[in-house]
Design an enzyme around this catalytic site. Structure first.
Site, PDB file in Angstrom:
ATOM      1  N   GLU A 179       4.763  10.184   0.924  1.00  0.00           N
ATOM      2  CA  GLU A 179       4.069   8.858   1.814  1.00  0.00           C
ATOM      3  C   GLU A 179       4.333   9.121   3.249  1.00  0.00           C
ATOM      4  O   GLU A 179       5.244   9.689   3.795  1.00  0.00           O
ATOM      5  CB  GLU A 179       4.961   7.775   1.220  1.00  0.00           C
ATOM      6  CG  GLU A 179       4.486   6.485   1.728  1.00  0.00           C
ATOM      7  CD  GLU A 179       4.916   5.305   1.118  1.00  0.00           C
ATOM      8  OE1 GLU A 179       4.519   4.046   1.262  1.00  0.00           O
ATOM      9  OE2 GLU A 179       5.750   5.525   0.169  1.00  0.00           O
TER      10      GLU A 179
ATOM     11  N   GLU B  87       6.353   6.664  -9.404  1.00  0.00           N
ATOM     12  CA  GLU B  87       7.761   6.368  -8.526  1.00  0.00           C
ATOM     13  C   GLU B  87       8.890   5.940  -9.466  1.00  0.00           C
ATOM     14  O   GLU B  87       8.690   5.157 -10.214  1.00  0.00           O
ATOM     15  CB  GLU B  87       7.415   5.233  -7.541  1.00  0.00           C
ATOM     16  CG  GLU B  87       6.187   5.454  -6.498  1.00  0.00           C
ATOM     17  CD  GLU B  87       6.248   4.325  -5.566  1.00  0.00           C
ATOM     18  OE1 GLU B  87       7.308   3.583  -5.022  1.00  0.00           O
ATOM     19  OE2 GLU B  87       5.212   3.922  -4.684  1.00  0.00           O
TER      20      GLU B  87
ATOM     21  N   GLN C  98      11.175  10.647  -2.891  1.00  0.00           N
ATOM     22  CA  GLN C  98       9.972  11.438  -2.541  1.00  0.00           C
ATOM     23  C   GLN C  98      10.299  13.008  -2.169  1.00  0.00           C
ATOM     24  O   GLN C  98      11.416  13.268  -2.251  1.00  0.00           O
ATOM     25  CB  GLN C  98       9.275  10.583  -1.321  1.00  0.00           C
ATOM     26  CG  GLN C  98       8.869   9.266  -1.664  1.00  0.00           C
ATOM     27  CD  GLN C  98       8.169   8.684  -0.404  1.00  0.00           C
ATOM     28  OE1 GLN C  98       8.118   9.428   0.618  1.00  0.00           O
ATOM     29  NE2 GLN C  98       7.848   7.510  -0.399  1.00  0.00           N
TER      30      GLN C  98
ATOM     31  N   ASN D  59      -1.858   0.412  -5.006  1.00  0.00           N
ATOM     32  CA  ASN D  59      -0.504   0.813  -5.307  1.00  0.00           C
ATOM     33  C   ASN D  59       0.382  -0.676  -5.272  1.00  0.00           C
ATOM     34  O   ASN D  59      -0.027  -1.229  -4.359  1.00  0.00           O
ATOM     35  CB  ASN D  59       0.066   1.705  -4.319  1.00  0.00           C
ATOM     36  CG  ASN D  59       1.556   1.748  -4.361  1.00  0.00           C
ATOM     37  OD1 ASN D  59       2.031   2.507  -5.034  1.00  0.00           O
ATOM     38  ND2 ASN D  59       2.204   1.252  -3.260  1.00  0.00           N
ATOM     39  N   GLU D  60       1.244  -0.721  -6.225  1.00  0.00           N
ATOM     40  CA  GLU D  60       2.207  -1.798  -6.367  1.00  0.00           C
ATOM     41  C   GLU D  60       1.280  -3.334  -5.946  1.00  0.00           C
ATOM     42  O   GLU D  60       1.804  -3.997  -5.033  1.00  0.00           O
ATOM     43  CB  GLU D  60       3.185  -1.801  -5.391  1.00  0.00           C
ATOM     44  CG  GLU D  60       4.126  -0.622  -6.049  1.00  0.00           C
ATOM     45  CD  GLU D  60       5.623  -0.408  -5.212  1.00  0.00           C
ATOM     46  OE1 GLU D  60       5.822  -1.403  -4.576  1.00  0.00           O
ATOM     47  OE2 GLU D  60       6.247   0.379  -5.800  1.00  0.00           O
TER      48      GLU D  60
ATOM     49  N   TYR E 291      13.153   2.358  -9.986  1.00  0.00           N
ATOM     50  CA  TYR E 291      14.135   2.950  -9.160  1.00  0.00           C
ATOM     51  C   TYR E 291      15.585   2.725  -9.796  1.00  0.00           C
ATOM     52  O   TYR E 291      15.715   1.491 -10.281  1.00  0.00           O
ATOM     53  CB  TYR E 291      14.243   2.653  -7.640  1.00  0.00           C
ATOM     54  CG  TYR E 291      12.804   3.112  -6.993  1.00  0.00           C
ATOM     55  CD1 TYR E 291      12.951   4.491  -6.519  1.00  0.00           C
ATOM     56  CD2 TYR E 291      11.751   2.421  -7.157  1.00  0.00           C
ATOM     57  CE1 TYR E 291      11.756   4.926  -5.839  1.00  0.00           C
ATOM     58  CE2 TYR E 291      10.566   2.951  -6.364  1.00  0.00           C
ATOM     59  CZ  TYR E 291      10.737   4.323  -5.530  1.00  0.00           C
ATOM     60  OH  TYR E 291       9.520   4.651  -5.103  1.00  0.00           O
TER      61      TYR E 291
END
Length: 494
Positions: free
Chosen positions: A25, A295, A344, A172-173, A239
């Site tokens: 990103e 992710e 990432q 995204n999201e 996460y």
């Protein structure tokens, strides 16, 4: 003695190599100073791509790379990143760090990077602040080989032939930084936007809808109910994070409870994958649609003295265990999980690679991915682990996790041992094996302390080494697993 029984008499799903994907990103030093230093940099580079970073990811044989975000994707306008560098727009990256984004790394640079790495491009389109026309023209710009304004513009910018874009995420999201949408609203938007992610020629684009945040099972229910026929994949973000967002420790400040708590957070991926799969299977019993965990990884407090918006963190043997546990889960659910991207790639969150000036270190997470490579495109085998539970009452986990696969006569078993002290005797038995074990070898990643990591001063503190393994009989091997370890066992059959 702990034991693992591998059922060798029945092949299960293929472990898609795209499970081992990565994420880049426009965030902190992932792109600028990570993958991209520019052609005039004193740091050795390949047409602007940082040479040592490219070589590190080539060694991992990464299957795909996701770009440009993340949250950045839904404020990214692709025309800002094409054409002569001096004419590209300069702006503030309002999501990440408030630094200047000069757009010197854009579509041509990303797709060129994928060619250098030998991986598939996974591009995220802008739904949050972009238009259908903008997305449609980007697809045309990248993939259309006929005569059109976009293909002509691409040729004027130095690339006559179209590229192959393997995967495309529609937003995204969208439940958060991508627009704070409700699932019903995004489901309608997805139907509209994906229509214009057109297939030009024979190369099909794998369309990925924005899926849920962690355990938002209602989001999955709505998207599958409304849009299943129109998607190839549904994303999932999760996460592993310490409980208190504001006061949690850095990657190297944790105590024994922090060790087990973080690993328990990683094992929660098992429940998430299982429950989202159950919902998806109601609408897609053939499992045509992939669960795309694009992710995942650890999210610690940033390192002291760094820009909070850059999300720079160290990487210890604990992070390696998180990676090993998670990849074992993905392997064991590879009938549904077929794409995944750790967050990432460089200098951000759980990075396999860290850079500083002209120096590079491979983190413990890099070594985990390197050790798990034999699973890519292999055939999954069922495995049963007999082990004890460890950790405090609020963070109980299995001491050992595993996954197993084979490619012809080569069998691979990957293991994690989360014990903080003391080794474990382990037996691996290949039940139903047609043939005999001819040889076995093993590799291990471990550390002398739970905070063990690689630094720019000492880059080889934590690295892969050989581990002794004994062939007990035609169908069994045994070894001693040290504490805090990730292990790969490769067994040859005759």
């Amino acid at each position: 003695m702990d034991s693992i029984i591998i059922s060798c008499d029945k092949d299960l799903s293929k472990i898609d190599r795209n499970i081992y994907g990565h994420f880049s990103e426009h965030l902190g030093r992932c792109i600028y100073g990570g993958f991209w230093v520019g052609k005039d940099s004193e740091i050795p580079n390949i047409n602007g791509y940082r040479k040592d970073v490219v070589e590190a990811f080539r060694e991992l044989e990464i299957p795909n790379l996701r770009w440009p975000g993340g949250c950045f994707a839904d404020e990214y306008h692709w025309r800002d990143g094409i054409g002569p560098y001096e004419k590209r727009k300069r702006m503030i990256n309002t999501h990440w760090g408030g630094v200047v984004e000069d757009n010197s790394f854009g579509t041509h640079e990303f797709l060129g990077l994928c060619q250098e790495l030998g991986c598939k491009p996974y591009i995220n389109g802008n739904v949050g602040s972009g238009t259908v026309q903008e997305m449609s023209e980007w697809i045309e710009y990248m993939t259309f080989g006929g005569e059109s304004p976009m293909s002509k513009l691409r040729e004027e910018n130095g690339h006559k032939e179209p590229w192959k874009v393997d995967m495309f995420g529609v937003g995204n999201e969208s439940w958060g930084c991508g627009g704070n949408m409700k699932p019903e609203y995004y489901a309608d938007l997805y139907r509209r936007y994906q229509t214009y992610v057109r297939q030009y020629g024979a190369d099909k684009i794998f369309k990925i809808a924005c899926g849920p945040n962690a355990n938002d099972y209602n989001w999955t229910e709505v998207l599958m109910r409304e849009d299943a026929a129109l998607m190839d994949g549904l994303s999932l973000h999760y996460y592993s994070v310490e409980p208190d967002w504001n006061t949690r420790p850095t990657a190297t400040e944790f105590d024994e409870h922090g060790w087990y708590n973080m690993l328990a957070k990683a094992t929660y991926m098992e429940e998430l994958v299982r429950r989202h799969d159950e919902i998806m299977t109601k609408y897609d019993p053939e499992k045509r649609i992939a669960l795309v965990v694009d992710e995942w990884g650890t999210w610690h407090k940033v390192e002291d003295g760094t820009n909070p918006g850059f999300l720079y963190q160290q990487n210890t043997i604990r992070d390696a265990l998180v990676a090993g546990i998670t990849l074992n889960i993905f392997n064991n659910h590879s009938d549904r999980v077929r794409v995944a991207n750790i967050a990432q790639a460089v200098n951000v969150l759980q990075s396999p690679v860290l850079t500083e000036g002209n120096k590079l270190i491979k983190t413990p997470t890099w070594y985990t991915f390197h050790m798990y490579k034999p699973h890519m495109d292999a055939t999954l085998l069922a495995s049963r682990v007999a082990t004890n539970q460890i950790g405090p009452d609020d963070a109980r986990i299995d001491a050992v996790t595993a996954s197993a696969s084979h490619k012809g006569s080569c069998y691979t078993v990957t293991l994690t041992n989360a014990e903080l002290s003391g080794s474990k005797e382990l037996s691996v038995r290949l039940a139903g094996l047609k043939g005999k074990i001819s040889s076995a070898k093993a590799g291990i990643l471990s550390a002398t302390t739970m905070r063990g990591c690689n630094t720019f001063e000492m880059p080889d503190n934590v690295k892969e080494e050989a581990l002794a393994v004994k062939v007990v009989n035609d169908k069994e091997v045994q070894m001693t697993l040290p504490a805090m370890s990730v292990v790969t066992v490769n067994i040859e059959i005759k």
